[in-house]
Design a protein around this motif. Structure first.
Motif, short mmCIF file in Angstrom:
data_model
loop_
_atom_site.label_atom_id
_atom_site.label_comp_id
_atom_site.label_asym_id
_atom_site.label_seq_id
_atom_site.Cartn_x
_atom_site.Cartn_y
_atom_site.Cartn_z
N LEU A 251 0.83 -1.20 0.00
CA LEU A 251 0.00 0.00 0.00
C LEU A 251 0.87 1.25 0.00
O LEU A 251 0.57 2.23 -0.67
N GLY A 252 1.95 1.18 0.80
CA GLY A 252 2.84 2.33 0.90
C GLY A 252 3.41 2.75 -0.44
O GLY A 252 3.72 3.92 -0.65
N ARG A 253 3.53 1.79 -1.33
CA ARG A 253 4.12 2.11 -2.63
C ARG A 253 3.10 2.72 -3.59
O ARG A 253 3.45 3.25 -4.62
N LEU A 254 1.80 2.60 -3.22
CA LEU A 254 0.76 3.14 -4.10
C LEU A 254 0.67 4.65 -3.94
O LEU A 254 1.05 5.21 -2.91
N SER A 255 0.12 5.31 -4.95
CA SER A 255 -0.07 6.75 -4.84
C SER A 255 -1.28 7.01 -3.95
O SER A 255 -2.17 6.18 -3.82
N PRO A 256 -1.33 8.16 -3.24
CA PRO A 256 -2.40 8.43 -2.29
C PRO A 256 -3.80 8.36 -2.91
O PRO A 256 -4.75 7.91 -2.27
N VAL A 257 -3.92 8.78 -4.16
CA VAL A 257 -5.24 8.79 -4.81
C VAL A 257 -5.76 7.35 -4.92
O VAL A 257 -6.89 7.05 -4.56
N VAL A 258 -4.91 6.49 -5.41
CA VAL A 258 -5.30 5.09 -5.57
C VAL A 258 -5.64 4.49 -4.22
O VAL A 258 -6.61 3.74 -4.06
N LEU A 259 -4.83 4.90 -3.20
CA LEU A 259 -5.04 4.38 -1.85
C LEU A 259 -6.43 4.75 -1.33
O LEU A 259 -7.17 3.90 -0.84
N VAL A 260 -6.77 6.02 -1.49
CA VAL A 260 -8.08 6.50 -1.02
C VAL A 260 -9.19 5.77 -1.76
O VAL A 260 -10.18 5.31 -1.15
N LEU A 261 -9.03 5.65 -3.07
CA LEU A 261 -10.04 4.97 -3.88
C LEU A 261 -10.21 3.53 -3.41
O LEU A 261 -11.33 3.02 -3.27
N LEU A 262 -9.07 2.90 -3.14
CA LEU A 262 -9.09 1.49 -2.72
C LEU A 262 -9.84 1.34 -1.41
O LEU A 262 -10.72 0.48 -1.26
N LEU A 263 -9.49 2.22 -0.45
CA LEU A 263 -10.15 2.16 0.86
C LEU A 263 -11.64 2.43 0.73
O LEU A 263 -12.47 1.76 1.35
N ALA A 264 -11.98 3.43 -0.10
CA ALA A 264 -13.38 3.80 -0.27
C ALA A 264 -14.17 2.63 -0.85
O ALA A 264 -15.27 2.31 -0.39
N SER A 265 -13.57 1.98 -1.85
CA SER A 265 -14.29 0.87 -2.48
C SER A 265 -14.45 -0.29 -1.50
O SER A 265 -15.48 -0.97 -1.47
N LEU A 266 -13.42 -0.48 -0.66
CA LEU A 266 -13.49 -1.53 0.34
C LEU A 266 -14.64 -1.25 1.30
O LEU A 266 -15.49 -2.11 1.60
N LEU A 267 -14.71 0.01 1.77
CA LEU A 267 -15.76 0.43 2.70
C LEU A 267 -17.14 0.25 2.06
O LEU A 267 -18.07 -0.29 2.65
N LEU A 268 -17.21 0.68 0.78
CA LEU A 268 -18.49 0.59 0.07
C LEU A 268 -18.94 -0.85 -0.06
O LEU A 268 -20.12 -1.17 0.12
N SER A 269 -17.96 -1.73 -0.35
CA SER A 269 -18.35 -3.13 -0.54
C SER A 269 -18.83 -3.73 0.78
O SER A 269 -19.76 -4.53 0.80
N VAL A 270 -18.19 -3.31 1.90
CA VAL A 270 -18.67 -3.80 3.20
C VAL A 270 -20.09 -3.33 3.45
O VAL A 270 -20.97 -4.10 3.86
#
Lengths: 526, 166
Positions: A251-270
C-alpha cells in the motif's frame, strides 16, 4: 387423537361443550376446546434426535466405537421423552382459563386465567408448515414473555383455539360475570368470526426499502469481531498479520489517490454487503406482512420461511411509536411499533422475530393515518404541540465545554497544541443541542400523551394516559442549575417513555396532570 | 426559574433514619476502607513492584473519600426526602445529586410490602415498598418510616385500592 378434519374457523362445536351446556350449577366448567399435540410432532422430534445423534455417530465410526452406544442411548432417551410428552400433554380451554397439563414423572398443570393472557402467537417454521403444524405461544403480562408453548398443534386446532379464546374473552368483557352464567351455554359454541378489516398490507417495495435503509453499524462491528475471533481460533490471525504487513508495504508504494479509492471501495463493498444481507433478512422475515383488525383485536401475519401470526388486543396496547431513523426520515418513511404489557425492548431495537412491529415500513402519512386503528379515539384529539426549553441547547453546549475542558489537558501531554482540536466538541455539542431542541416536543391531547424527540432521526410516541403506572420528574445536577427537568412516564410494557429537558414548571405540571388522568382511569378500571 | 405552582409532598422521614443509614451503609464502607488501608496497603507494598508514595496517597484519598461519602450522604438524603398523598396519588421527592419526584396512582399499585431489616427493627423503622405493573422501575420505596406510620400507610393504600371490600 386430534381431529384434523375439523374446519379452521370452528364450524363444529366441541362435543364436550355440547354435553356441558345443560348443567345449571353456578360454576359449571364449560370446556370450550380440548386437545393434544399433533402426532406429526413425533416426526419433528425424530429428526431432531437424528440430527443430534449424527455427531456422536460420526465420532463413533471414526474414533471410538463406544460413542455409538452413547449415541444410541441418547437417541432412545430423547425419543422416549418426546413420545411421553406427546402422550401426556393435554390442553383444555374453559370459559375462565387455559389449562396445560403435561409431565411423565412429575405432573405439572399450568392454569392461565383468560384475563391474564396477553397474546396468542403462532409460529411455523418451514418444516412445520410442510406438515401443517403451528407452534402456539401463550403470553402473559408477567414480563417473562412466553408463558406456555404448545409445540405443535395442527393448524386447524390452533385456529380453533384462537377463535374460541377470543370469543370467550369477548364474552367476559361484554357481559358481567354474575349475569353471564346462564348465557354461557349459548356462548360456549364459538360464534361466527367477526369480519376482518385489513389495516395495512406491506408491499414488496416497502419491505425492500426497509432492508435497504436498515443500516446498523453495530451489526458490522459484531460480525467483524466474530470473524476476527474465528480467525484467531483457526490460527489464521498470525498468518493474516504477516499478510497485513506485506499488504501495508504494498500500500505504501501506491499513490495516495489510488489508496483512497481502494479504501473507499473496500468500505463501500462492506456497506453493500450489509445492505444486501439486511434486505434479504427483512424480505424473509416480513414477507407478506398483513395487519388486520377483527373486532377489538389486531392480527399480524408475516414471514416467508417461518410464518408468524400474532394477535394483539387493542385494549392491551400500552404505547405506540412511529420511528424514523435518519435515512428513513430523509425518505419520508416510518416504522410503527406497539408495546403491549409483557414485552420489553430498548428504544430503536427490534425484539427477536419483530414481535412488536406493527407496520414494518410505510410512508409517514400512511403511518399517521392508521394510528386510529391501533389506539382508537386519537383521531379526535388535536394535539397542541409544545416545545421543550431552549435552555436544552445551553445544557448540551455546557456539556461540550466540560468535555473539551477535560479532553484538552488530557491530550496536551501527548499531542501538544493539536489537543486544541478537542475544542471542536463545543460547537458540535451545541449543534446537537439545536437539533435535539428542534425535534423535541410534547402534547397532552385528552387521554393521550404524545412525545416527539430525536436528533437526526425522529421518534414519535403515543401513550394512552389511562395506561400510565407511574410518573417521575428527574433533575440532574446540570439540570438543577438551569431549571430543567426530565419527565419519565412508566407503562406496564416496554421501556419507559422519557421527555428530556422540559422546564421544571412544565415538567411538574405535566407530571401531575398525567398522574391525575391515570388515577382517574385506574379508579374507573377498578 | 419560575416557582412551580404544583403541590409538593411535605411529610418527612423519621430523623433517626440518618443514624440507621450511617450504621447500615456507612459501616460497610468503613470496613472496606479499613481493610484496604490496613490489610491491602502492606500487601501491595510488599508484592507490587510499582508501589510508590503516590499510589499510597491515591489509596488514602480513595479511602477517606469513601468514608466522607458514607458520612455525608445520609443527612443530605434525609434533608431532601419528602413524601405524601395527594388524593389518589402517592408522591415522593428525593435524591442528592439527581433530584427525583415520583407520582404513583394508588390504584395502579399491584402490591404493597413492608420491609424491616434487623438493624431497621433495632431503630423501630420500616420501609414501604410499592410495586406497579411493568418490568423496569416498577418498585418504589419509602424508607425510614416509623413502624406504626408504615403500617398506617399500608392500610391506607389497601383501603384506597379497595382490597378490603372483597
Amino acid at each position: 387423537m386430534t381431529d384434523d378434519s375439523e374446519p379452521p374457523a370452528g364450524g363444529a362445536p366441541d362435543p364436550a361443550s355440547g354435553t356441558a351446556a345443560p348443567v345449571t350449577a353456578p360454576r359449571a366448567v364449560v370446556v370450550l376446546a380440548k386437545g393434544h399435540l399433533h402426532p406429526a410432532v413425533l416426526l419433528l422430534r425424530l429428526l431432531d434426535a437424528l440430527r443430534q445423534a449424527a455427531f456422536p455417530v460420526l465420532l463413533g465410526a471414526v474414533f471410538q466405537p463406544w460413542f455409538l452406544v452413547l449415541a444410541a442411548v441418547l437417541f432412545l432417551l430423547q425419543l422416549g421423552y418426546a413420545v411421553a410428552r406427546y402422550l401426556t400433554l393435554e390442553y383444555t380451554l374453559t370459559a375462565d382459563e387455559l389449562r396445560v397439563r403435561e409431565g411423565i414423572l412429575e405432573r405439572q398443570e399450568r392454569r392461565i386465567p383468560l384475563d391474564r393472557i396477553q397474546d396468542l402467537g403462532f409460529e411455523s417454521t418451514i418444516l412445520r408448515r410442510a406438515l401443517g403444524l403451528v407452534v402456539v405461544m401463550v403470553e402473559t403480562a408477567s414480563g417473562r414473555g412466553v408463558e406456555a408453548r404448545l409445540d405443535a398443534l395442527s393448524r386447524a386446532d390452533a385456529d380453533h383455539l384462537r377463535e374460541v379464546l377470543l370469543a370467550a374473552r369477548r364474552d367476559r368483557t361484554s357481559a358481567p360475570a354474575s349475569a353471564a352464567d346462564g348465557e354461557h351455554a349459548a356462548a360456549a359454541s364459538p360464534p361466527p368470526p367477526e369480519p376482518e378489516w385489513i389495516v395495512h398490507r406491506s408491499t414488496s417495495g416497502e419491505l425492500l426499502l426497509r432492508g435497504v435503509t436498515d443500516l446498523r453499524l453495530s451489526a458490522f462491528v459484531v460480525t467483524g469481531f466474530a470473524a476476527l475471533q474465528l480467525a484467531d481460533q483457526l490460527g489464521i490471525a498470525t498468518r493474516m498479520l504477516g499478510i497485513a504487513g506485506d499488504f501495508q508495504q504494498w500500500l505504501g508504494r501506491l499513490s495516495p489517490v489510488v489508496l483512497v479509492l481502494l479504501l473507499a471501495s473496500l468500505l463501500l463493498s462492506v456497506i453493500a454487503f450489509g445492505v444486501v444481507t439486511a434486505t434479504i433478512g427483512n424480505l424473509v422475515q416480513f414477507h407478506g406482512f398483513t395487519l388486520a383488525l377483527r373486532g377489538q383485536v389486531l392480527q399480524r401475519r408475516f414471514g416467508l420461511l417461518t410464518t408468524r401470526q400474532k394477535t394483539l388486543p387493542r385494549a392491551r396496547i400500552q404505547r405506540v411509536t412511529v420511528e424514523q431513523p435518519w435515512l428513513r426520515r430523509l425518505l419520508g418513511f416510518a416504522v410503527v411499533k406497539a408495546d403491549s404489557a409483557g414485552g420489553s425492548r430498548q428504544q430503536g431495537e427490534d425484539t427477536s422475530g419483530g414481535w412488536d412491529v406493527v407496520v414494518p415500513l410505510t410512508r409517514l402519512a400512511a403511518a399517521d393515518a392508521l394510528l386510529p386503528a391501533l389506539i382508537p379515539g386519537i383521531e379526535q384529539q388535536a394535539f397542541g404541540w409544545q416545545r421543550g426549553s431552549r435552555r436544552l441547547i445551553l445544557r448540551t453546549a455546557l456539556q461540550g465545554v466540560v468535555l473539551a475542558a477535560l479532553a484538552v489537558p488530557a491530550f496536551w501531554a501527548a499531542w501538544g497544541p493539536w489537543a486544541l482540536l478537542a475544542l471542536v466538541l463545543v460547537p458540535v455539542w451545541a449543534l446537537l443541542g439545536v437539533l435535539a431542541w428542534q425535534n423535541l416536543g410534547f402534547a397532552l391531547g385528552g387521554p393521550f400523551l404524545a412525545l416527539r424527540h430525536g436528533i437526526v432521526g425522529r421518534y414519535l410516541a403515543y401513550v394512552p394516559t389511562a395506561k400510565v403506572q407511574a410518573v417521575v420528574v428527574r433533575q440532574s445536577p446540570f439540570a438543577q442549575l438551569l431549571g430543567l427537568a426530565d419527565l419519565t412516564v412508566y407503562v406496564a410494557g416496554g421501556s419507559p417513555t422519557r421527555l428530556p429537558d422540559l422546564t421544571l414548571g412544565d415538567a411538574k405540571r405535566l407530571a401531575l396532570e398525567i398522574a391525575e388522568h391515570a388515577a382517574v382511569a385506574a379508579a374507573a378500571d377498578w | 426559574m419560575q416557582p412551580a405552582a404544583t403541590p409538593r409532598p411535605h411529610e418527612r422521614l423519621q430523623r433517626r433514619v440518618v443514624l440507621y443509614w450511617l450504621l447500615a451503609d456507612g459501616l460497610s464502607s468503613l470496613v472496606v476502607s479499613a481493610l484496604a488501608w490496613f490489610v491491602g496497603r502492606p500487601l501491595l507494598a510488599k508484592y507490587w513492584e510499582a508501589w510508590s508514595p503516590t499510589w499510597e496517597n491515591v489509596l488514602l484519598g480513595a479511602c477517606l473519600g469513601l468514608v466522607a461519602l458514607a458520612v455525608l450522604t445520609p443527612p443530605l438524603a434525609y434533608a431532601r426526602w419528602r413524601f405524601g398523598f395527594l388524593g389518589d396519588l402517592l408522591l415522593m421527592r428525593y435524591g442528592i445529586l439527581f433530584v427525583e419526584e415520583r407520582a404513583v396512582p394508588v390504584r395502579r399499585m399491584q402490591h404493597v410490602d413492608l420491609v424491616r431489616g434487623p438493624i431497621e427493627r433495632l431503630f423501630g423503622l420500616a420501609t414501604l415498598v410499592v410495586f406497579t405493573a411493568g418490568n423496569e422501575g416498577s418498585a418504589f420505596r419509602v424508607p425510614g418510616l416509623a413502624a406504626s406510620r408504615a403500617q398506617e400507610l399500608r392500610d391506607f393504600i389497601v383501603e384506597a385500592r379497595g382490597d378490603g371490600r372483597l
